[in-house]
Design an enzyme around this catalytic site. Structure first.
Site, PDB file in Angstrom:
ATOM      1  N   HIS A 268      72.481  32.678  51.498  1.00  0.00           N
ATOM      2  CA  HIS A 268      73.615  32.913  50.617  1.00  0.00           C
ATOM      3  C   HIS A 268      73.332  32.371  49.208  1.00  0.00           C
ATOM      4  O   HIS A 268      73.433  33.091  48.214  1.00  0.00           O
ATOM      5  CB  HIS A 268      74.868  32.248  51.206  1.00  0.00           C
ATOM      6  CG  HIS A 268      76.099  32.415  50.372  1.00  0.00           C
ATOM      7  ND1 HIS A 268      77.033  33.392  50.628  1.00  0.00           N
ATOM      8  CD2 HIS A 268      76.548  31.754  49.276  1.00  0.00           C
ATOM      9  CE1 HIS A 268      77.990  33.315  49.725  1.00  0.00           C
ATOM     10  NE2 HIS A 268      77.728  32.328  48.889  1.00  0.00           N
ATOM     11  N   GLU A 269      72.961  31.092  49.157  1.00  0.00           N
ATOM     12  CA  GLU A 269      72.716  30.484  47.840  1.00  0.00           C
ATOM     13  C   GLU A 269      71.488  31.104  47.179  1.00  0.00           C
ATOM     14  O   GLU A 269      71.436  31.245  45.956  1.00  0.00           O
ATOM     15  CB  GLU A 269      72.574  28.966  47.960  1.00  0.00           C
ATOM     16  CG  GLU A 269      73.812  28.250  48.547  1.00  0.00           C
ATOM     17  CD  GLU A 269      75.137  28.584  47.852  1.00  0.00           C
ATOM     18  OE1 GLU A 269      75.130  28.931  46.655  1.00  0.00           O
ATOM     19  OE2 GLU A 269      76.187  28.515  48.533  1.00  0.00           O
ATOM     20  N   HIS A 272      72.599  34.067  45.304  1.00  0.00           N
ATOM     21  CA  HIS A 272      73.122  33.692  43.979  1.00  0.00           C
ATOM     22  C   HIS A 272      71.955  33.401  43.023  1.00  0.00           C
ATOM     23  O   HIS A 272      71.960  33.819  41.869  1.00  0.00           O
ATOM     24  CB  HIS A 272      73.978  32.424  44.075  1.00  0.00           C
ATOM     25  CG  HIS A 272      75.356  32.633  44.629  1.00  0.00           C
ATOM     26  ND1 HIS A 272      76.252  33.507  44.071  1.00  0.00           N
ATOM     27  CD2 HIS A 272      76.006  32.060  45.683  1.00  0.00           C
ATOM     28  CE1 HIS A 272      77.401  33.466  44.757  1.00  0.00           C
ATOM     29  NE2 HIS A 272      77.272  32.606  45.742  1.00  0.00           N
ATOM     30  N   GLU A 298      79.162  36.819  43.858  1.00  0.00           N
ATOM     31  CA  GLU A 298      79.340  36.690  45.302  1.00  0.00           C
ATOM     32  C   GLU A 298      78.853  37.947  46.026  1.00  0.00           C
ATOM     33  O   GLU A 298      78.416  37.874  47.170  1.00  0.00           O
ATOM     34  CB  GLU A 298      80.815  36.401  45.608  1.00  0.00           C
ATOM     35  CG  GLU A 298      81.096  35.936  47.017  1.00  0.00           C
ATOM     36  CD  GLU A 298      80.507  34.563  47.366  1.00  0.00           C
ATOM     37  OE1 GLU A 298      79.969  33.876  46.469  1.00  0.00           O
ATOM     38  OE2 GLU A 298      80.576  34.189  48.548  1.00  0.00           O
TER      39      GLU A 298
END
Ligand code: ZN
Length: 506
Positions: A268-269, A272, A298
């Site tokens: 997820h990170e 980003h 997101e």
């Protein structure tokens, strides 16, 4: 006659310098959450407050107003959505907003959010909402004060939402989320009624930390996170922050007895981080070099974490490596069982660990509660009760502690009100984008299964990352996909994956 190009260059230099101060502040923030000794909190809050005052002075410098005034009708703004036009348009928008905020309010807010986060960590560890209540109360009233100072056309919440999703309107977001909720509730019910459940025990075996880190870094790097321009560290609440164009920091948290926790937060990170690394660096510190909106941000993290990272195709490629790293945990687990387990749908208490189908219900609860807090319909002291009531109503489960209830997220403690809906906008955008990418690129699953993630990354670079803030978030997605914001692709995607797993219609 003024030389517009010269003025434009002055304006850009000014903001590039400000970005350096913002990056220093981000580094102090990263350090605070990763390394800071317990007793150093108050002094760190002073340091960050000082910087935020200096940054605010620069952002409200009257020269900026003059430059923007001279530029806003100049030939540089003739081509809509060009980097120069977007720079002038976005900076003017931000400037007009900033000058409405008194310095006293900016500093008080900045200081309170540092204290808020420090108090939140303590309150959460002690499971004691009363410790957190006074500072949250203050942050709510400061948020209200900010919204009033900035002004709004529709409702107060618009002014706060605009910080994170520029030009979005609360009424529209409320409508989109309602449509989504109306489609999700029956989906979750069908899944429950299917009677099928994956064997979750396989994910709760022993997964040694060093190997978890190795697999997480290997996957993050394979999907495109550049570790020579970034790093991965450990924190309580995973996040991604930008220290400079070639310094993007991501964090995760490890649980030796639950595989998904670290792996998917790392993906997820990394999602980003990949977006930040793909922005046009020649515009770093200026709108064309910045992310379009938090919703678009997101969309990138959720796309890599879920749509790619929880797909069967992705694991066709990574499962042999996982089995080698965790022979004890996985040697007797067929890939199908593992894939079903990482896609389990079940109502739970913790947002960051929620599955894809129930996740947006967590967001909708927060969206409803923060609107009530801001409007005064809900008093801060009544938040734990209201929180628990909504979980009972909408997810069918009741938190047994505030630590697992209204104290679980860092956002409100950091003064981030109006932020939560961007998570759901991100999920919606991610499904719209991947549908378009499949149309443009063909069989993405075949590519993932053979470890090829670059075609998708290049597509995102060209259609999303390289455009920075030249378009507002919803316009950017509409430009790529041809349709305005629409939750239908998200529901189609969820049904096409979960349908076969749970034996329900898809
Ligand atoms: Zn995120």
């Amino acid at each position: 006659m003024a030389d517009h190009q010269q003025i434009f260059d002055q304006l850009c230099d000014h903001y590039r310098e400000t970005a350096k101060l913002e990056n220093i502040s981000a580094l102090l923030g990263w350090d605070e959450r990763v390394l800071l000794p317990e007793n150093a909190g108050a002094y760190r809050a002073d340091q960050v407050t000082l910087l935020s005052g200096i940054i605010h002075d620069r952002n409200t410098d009257p020269r900026v107003g003059d430059w923007l005034e001279q530029l806003h009708d100049s030939p540089l703004t003739e081509e809509a959505n060009s980097p120069a036009e977007a720079t002038i348009r976005r900076l003017k928008r931000d400037y007009l907003k900033q000058v409405k905020l008194p310095k006293r309010l900016v500093e008080e807010f900045s200081h309170s959010r540092i204290i808020g986060q420090q108090t939140w960590v303590k309150a959460r560890a002690e499971d004691k909402f009363a410790t957190f209540e006074p500072i949250l109360d203050k942050l709510v009233s400061l948020s209200r004060e900010m919204a009033e100072a900035i002004g709004y056309e529709g409702e107060q919440y618009d002014a706060l939402l605009d910080f994170y999703e520029p030009e979005a309107k609360t009424a529209q977001v409320r409508q989109v989320l309602k449509t989504l909720k109306d489609q999700l509730v029956p989906l979750v019910a069908e899944i429950k009624d299917s009677g099928r459940v994956p064997n979750m025990e396989v994910l709760k075996r022993n997964y040694p930390l060093a190997q978890q880190e190795q697999l997480g870094m290997s996957a993050a790097s394979k999907i495109g996170f550049d570790f020579s321009a970034g790093r991965l560290d450990v924190t309580h609440h995973p996040f991604c922050t930008t220290i400079g164009p070639y310094d993007i920091r991501i964090t995760t948290r490890y649980d030796e007895n639950f595989f998904p926790s670290a792996f998917f937060s790392t993906l997820h990170e990394a999602g980003h981080g990949i977006y930040e690394q793909g922005l046009p660096h020649q515009w770093f510190g200026l709108p064309p070099g910045a992310a379009a909106s938090l919703g678009v941000h997101e969309s990138q993290s959720r796309l890599w974490e879920n749509i790619v990272g929880r797909s069967y195709a992705f694991w066709s490629h990574f499962y042999p490596e996982a089995k080698k790293l965790f022979p004890e945990a996985l040697s007797d687990v067929p890939i199908g069982d593992f894939h079903f387990a990482i896609n389990e749908v079940t109502p739970s208490l913790i947002r960051v660990e929620a599955d894809e189908a129930t996740y947006n219900l967590h967001i909708i609860i927060r969206f409803e509660l923060e609107q009530a807090l801001l409007s005064g319909d809900l008093q801060v002291k009544d938040l734990p009760g209201a929180w628990n009531e909504k979980y009972t109503q909408q997810l069918g489960i009741t938190p047994t502690s505030d630590a697992d209830g209204c104290l679980q997220d860092v956002h409100w403690s950091a003064g981030l009100m109006g932020y939560f809906p961007t998570y759901s906008l991100g999920n919606i955008y991610s499904a719209q984008l991947i549908e378009q990418a499949r149309e443009d690129l063909g069989d993405l699953d075949a590519m993932f299964a053979s470890g090829e993630f670059m075609p998708l990354l290049d597509w995102l670079r060209e259609n999303v990352h390289q455009l920075g803030q030249c378009y507002p978030g919803d316009q950017l997605v509409e430009r790529v996909c041809g349709d305005p914001i629409d939750s239908a692709p998200l529901i189609r995607y969820l049904r096409s994956k979960l349908g076969p797993l749970y034996g329900i219609e898809h």
